[in-house]
Enzyme design. Sequence first.
Site, PDB file in Angstrom:
ATOM      1  N   GLU A  32     -24.821  49.715 -45.465  1.00 38.44           N
ATOM      2  CA  GLU A  32     -23.616  50.520 -45.266  1.00 38.44           C
ATOM      3  C   GLU A  32     -23.887  51.670 -44.296  1.00 38.44           C
ATOM      4  O   GLU A  32     -23.080  51.960 -43.424  1.00 38.44           O
ATOM      5  CB  GLU A  32     -23.133  51.065 -46.611  1.00 38.44           C
ATOM      6  CG  GLU A  32     -21.801  51.771 -46.516  1.00 38.44           C
ATOM      7  CD  GLU A  32     -21.287  52.199 -47.875  1.00 38.44           C
ATOM      8  OE1 GLU A  32     -20.275  52.899 -47.903  1.00 38.44           O
ATOM      9  OE2 GLU A  32     -21.899  51.838 -48.903  1.00 38.44           O
TER      10      GLU A  32
ATOM     11  N   ARG B 249     -35.566  42.930 -58.475  1.00 36.20           N
ATOM     12  CA  ARG B 249     -35.179  42.269 -59.725  1.00 36.20           C
ATOM     13  C   ARG B 249     -35.106  40.763 -59.567  1.00 36.20           C
ATOM     14  O   ARG B 249     -35.258  40.030 -60.551  1.00 36.20           O
ATOM     15  CB  ARG B 249     -33.868  42.851 -60.254  1.00 36.20           C
ATOM     16  CG  ARG B 249     -34.044  44.321 -60.676  1.00 36.20           C
ATOM     17  CD  ARG B 249     -32.875  44.913 -61.405  1.00 36.20           C
ATOM     18  NE  ARG B 249     -31.652  44.891 -60.650  1.00 36.20           N
ATOM     19  CZ  ARG B 249     -30.495  45.354 -61.100  1.00 36.20           C
ATOM     20  NH1 ARG B 249     -30.421  45.881 -62.317  1.00 36.20           N
ATOM     21  NH2 ARG B 249     -29.420  45.300 -60.361  1.00 36.20           N
TER      22      ARG B 249
END
Length: 185
Positions: A106, A69
């Site tokens: 993560e 994006r």
Amino acid sequence: MTGTGVTDATRELLLSRIRDVPDYPKPGVMFKDITPLLADPAAFAALTDFFAELCVRHGATKIVGLEARGFILAAPVAVRAGLGFVPVRKAGKLPGATLGQAYELEYGTAEIEIHAEDLSADDRVMVIDDVLATGGTAEASLELIRRAGAQVAGVSVLMELGFLDGRARLEAGLRDAPLDALITL
């Protein structure tokens, strides 16, 4: 710095065009969908103008957009500001010689790449993306910019998810360059 040079009306317009999508891409996540903002020419133009003004103010000579994006936001800013656009892509997506940078997620790692010849020692590079979350991708892009020999002019994002503390992660890597977020959530 948050929303420098933006009126409350502009900020409200942009916020009104960001749609919350619950449980996407997985349960418990509130996804911030910017496609309604992109579909509104007044909102998209206001965002483009905001980013272009920051590029000029911070002395940028090139703009880096982060996949995916960030490409959509950064490319029109480059045109508006009269600057070159350089994409930072996921590993394996760019042809030719690249510089790569791995970073921690993560649960695992990822890698981004840039064409080494697209930046030079004379460049001051503004990084543009839609969201600053944990800061991993932005931090890796700063390392790539410096490894290519260029300077960092700053990082500018539409939204900062303050509760994920990405700003703190970027502070050392930014050195004296600014981090501008139009909206902090």
